[in-house]
Design an enzyme around this catalytic site. Structure first.
Site, PDB file in Angstrom:
ATOM      1  N   GLU A 167      39.267  36.626  45.785  1.00  0.00           N
ATOM      2  CA  GLU A 167      40.657  36.724  45.314  1.00  0.00           C
ATOM      3  C   GLU A 167      41.634  36.614  46.492  1.00  0.00           C
ATOM      4  O   GLU A 167      42.843  36.627  46.309  1.00  0.00           O
ATOM      5  CB  GLU A 167      40.878  38.048  44.574  1.00  0.00           C
ATOM      6  CG  GLU A 167      40.661  37.963  43.081  1.00  0.00           C
ATOM      7  CD  GLU A 167      39.303  37.415  42.658  1.00  0.00           C
ATOM      8  OE1 GLU A 167      38.292  38.091  42.935  1.00  0.00           O
ATOM      9  OE2 GLU A 167      39.244  36.330  42.086  1.00  0.00           O
ATOM     10  N   ASN A 244      34.591  32.489  41.975  1.00  0.00           N
ATOM     11  CA  ASN A 244      35.623  31.520  41.609  1.00  0.00           C
ATOM     12  C   ASN A 244      36.149  30.802  42.847  1.00  0.00           C
ATOM     13  O   ASN A 244      36.195  31.368  43.934  1.00  0.00           O
ATOM     14  CB  ASN A 244      36.786  32.239  40.918  1.00  0.00           C
ATOM     15  CG  ASN A 244      37.412  33.297  41.807  1.00  0.00           C
ATOM     16  OD1 ASN A 244      36.837  34.358  41.989  1.00  0.00           O
ATOM     17  ND2 ASN A 244      38.575  33.015  42.383  1.00  0.00           N
ATOM     18  N   ASP A 286      39.098  32.052  36.503  1.00  0.00           N
ATOM     19  CA  ASP A 286      38.377  33.106  37.224  1.00  0.00           C
ATOM     20  C   ASP A 286      37.000  33.355  36.609  1.00  0.00           C
ATOM     21  O   ASP A 286      36.537  34.494  36.539  1.00  0.00           O
ATOM     22  CB  ASP A 286      39.177  34.418  37.283  1.00  0.00           C
ATOM     23  CG  ASP A 286      38.558  35.429  38.239  1.00  0.00           C
ATOM     24  OD1 ASP A 286      38.008  35.001  39.269  1.00  0.00           O
ATOM     25  OD2 ASP A 286      38.596  36.637  37.942  1.00  0.00           O
TER      26      ASP A 286
HETATM   27 CA    CA Z   1      36.961  36.377  40.797  1.00  0.00          CA
END
Ligand code: CA
Length: 580
Positions: A167, A244, A286
């Protein structure tokens, strides 16, 4: 010992009960007839003011339990009495950046060491007897957004770790070390264009520069393999899921973005990628591909296939050939999957519906057009592991039904800052359930039975040869259900939400079950409209250990945990008396 952990019922020395991550035990003393007599033997409080999510896997070796807790803590506890033998509290610096709570998922045992990773992205090896630090090493720089929450894995005599930080645009990397010293043996970034190191010190590139990323986007491309891997000792392959791609705003990174949101098979000697399978190309939602690849042998059409299965965040259950990466089956395991209609078995690619958020560059303001899509980004299944029962041949999946509204915003990379370019709200789909425990047949992709839960399921699953499926609920229960029907057979209220990982073993001829209790994790932090459902759950931090009571009541007197002895037939009562 680790490679053969499943057969060694007196120990739990491999994360997931064996390197294939079956989370299955051949023990059957505790079974569908006897489980109702399961009773707490003792409980151990982690103490302190700091509680939050407790997601640890419990290791058991020679009568000692090794368990980790929130805020990078670890304990050794006498497995018979619950007495604390030692405690290690990692001194965490200011400014750590775990995205999704201060959790830790467990440790690895090796020789006389017990090794775990910390929220400031370090590895700490402790003396098993004393808890004293024997070596320490840095996985990555926490100031760039890296952290570590998974359990390290021992495979091929190496200590294997991934990292967290997707992230924050942090680049995912898998590292192998000498477990005795911490010395690096190989390292393999999982985003194309980055350089990895082989055991002889030479460097090779991951993938081909700019093959699936345009321009410079790969430099901050994320992909953190934050959950840990599985291992096939025969094929000498390590399997890791990757997170991701970064940022979430996919308009800023055209292309498939390899090897994000994928499963990788790595040569355990060199770390080089042998095959890959990408579950979500150019992920926009995500849908981290980190979920565990569970290795199993599947009998189909008269032959035995070296197979592997994964229940992905994106809502599809995949069965692959684990030697080649060939896709064999892909079916939805949640009711609501709206980003793709299905998976093309020829190409292995999703058939997308077009449910991607709009490009903010195409609008006058800063916010692109939003879409509502399922699953929500927390996934049809998140980190909490499914189990493969060798008894039934079924997978037991802790799934969740939810959707999200998501939109994109412009974003620029800044080291150590969140790198999303997206806004989102998670929403329930049903009035009465989010969590659904499901039994999935990997040969057909059919759901055999399901058990709903009001709140999201966030605990891992354990199955046993006794026909039992153990799982925890945020409502505080550890439960056991029938592996053929889902019928509830036993439950115990632990006092806080159970988001841990149940295990079982034998000691002094008795079968034990352990799980940690302590509500937290990603749901209360990121849950959007779901968060109010779980707002009143008490925090905690306890290790619970269960067995049969030492002084057993006679069956005739025993009214059972739920007061319903009528469930025991005469025949079962007889066999209960005999087998115990
Ligand atoms: Ca993630």
């Amino acid at each position: 010992m680790i490679d053969n952990d499943l057969d060694d019922v007196e120990r739990v020395v491999a994360y997931g009960m064996n390197p294939q991550a079956h989370r299955y035990s051949p023990l059957d003393k505790l079974n569908r007839d006897t489980v109702k007599h399961l009773t707490p033997a003792w409980a151990f409080s982690f103490g302190g003011e700091k509680q939050r999510g407790q997601e640890s896997f419990t290791l058991v070796h020679n009568g000692v339990i090794y368990v980790t807790g929130s805020y990078s803590r670890m304990w050794a506890v006498d497995a018979r009495t619950g007495k604390r033998l030692w405690q290690y509290e990692h001194r965490l610096p200011e400014g750590i950046m775990p995205c999704c709570d201060v959790v830790n998922r467990g440790a690895a045992l090796y020789d006389d060491l017990v090794i775990f990773g910390t929220l400031d992205a370090q590895l700490v090896a402790l003396d098993r007897e004393t808890g004293r630090v024997r070596w320490r090493d840095r996985i990555a720089d926490f100031r760039a957004g890296y952290s570590y929450t998974a359990a390290p894995m021992i495979a091929n005599d190496l200590l294997i770790t991934g990292n967290s930080g997707g992230e924050f645009g942090a680049i995912g990397e898998i590292q192998a070390r000498n477990p005795r010293t911490g010395e690096m043996v190989w390292r393999r970034p999982v985003i194309e264009g980055h350089m990895g190191t082989l055991p002889d010190g030479s460097e090779t590139m991951t993938g081909t520069l700019n093959a699936t990323w345009e321009g410079e986007a790969w430099k901050t491309g994320g992909g953190a393999p934050w959950l840990g891997g599985t291992y096939d000792p025969e094929l000498n392959l390590i399997y890791f899921g990757t997170g991701n791609p970064a940022p979430w705003n996919a308009h800023s990174r055209p292309g498939d973005n390899l090897y994000s949101s994928s499963t990788l098979a790595l040569d355990a000697d060199t770390g080089e990628i042998v095959w890959h399978y990408q579950t979500t190309p150019n992920d926009h939602w995500d849908y981290d591909g980190v979920n565990e690849l569970v290795l199993f042998d599947m009998e189909k059409g008269g032959e035995t296939i070296k197979a592997a299965a994964k229940a992905d965040r994106n809502g599809f259950f995949y069965v692959l050939n684990r030697e080649t990466g060939e896709l064999l089956l892909a079916e939805k395991f949640v009711n609501h999957v709206t980003w793709a209609e299905g998976i093309d078995l020829e190409t292995g690619r999703p058939i997308e519906t077009g449910a991607r958020p709009g490009n903010p560059a195409a609008t006058d303001g800063d916010r692109g057009e939003s879409v509502t899509v399922a699953p929500a980004f927390l996934g049809g299944k998140n980190w909490n592991h499914m189990s493969y029962s060798q008894r039934t041949g079924l997978f037991y999946i802790p799934s969740n039904e939810w959707e999200m509204e998501i939109w994109n915003e412009p974003v620029t990379y800044r080291r150590g800052a969140a790198f999303l370019g997206a806004g989102f709200t998670i929403k329930p789909i049903y009035d009465d359930k989010i969590g659904v425990l499901r039994a999935m047949d990997p040969k057909t992709g059919e759901i055999q039975w399901e058990v709903p839960n009001r709140t999201p399921l966030w605990s891992s699953i354990l199955t046993t040869a006794g026909g039992l499926v153990f799982y925890g609920t945020p409502e505080g229960y550890l439960k056991a259900v029938d592996d053929e029907t889902g019928e509830e057979l036993w439950k115990f209220q632990t006092g806080s939400g159970v988001v841990g990982q149940p295990v079982t073993w034998t000691m002094d001829g008795e079968q034990y079950v352990a799980v940690v209790s302590g509500w937290g994790g990603a749901v209360p932090l990121w849950g959007g409209e779901v968060a109010p459902l779980v707002r009143d759950i008490s925090q905690g931090g306890m290790l619970w250990v269960f067995n049969f009571p030492k002084k057993r009541p006679s069956v005739g007197d025993y009214s059972g945990v739920d007061g319903s002895r009528a469930h025991l037939s005469t025949a079962r009562r007889f066999s209960f008396g005999k087998t115990l």
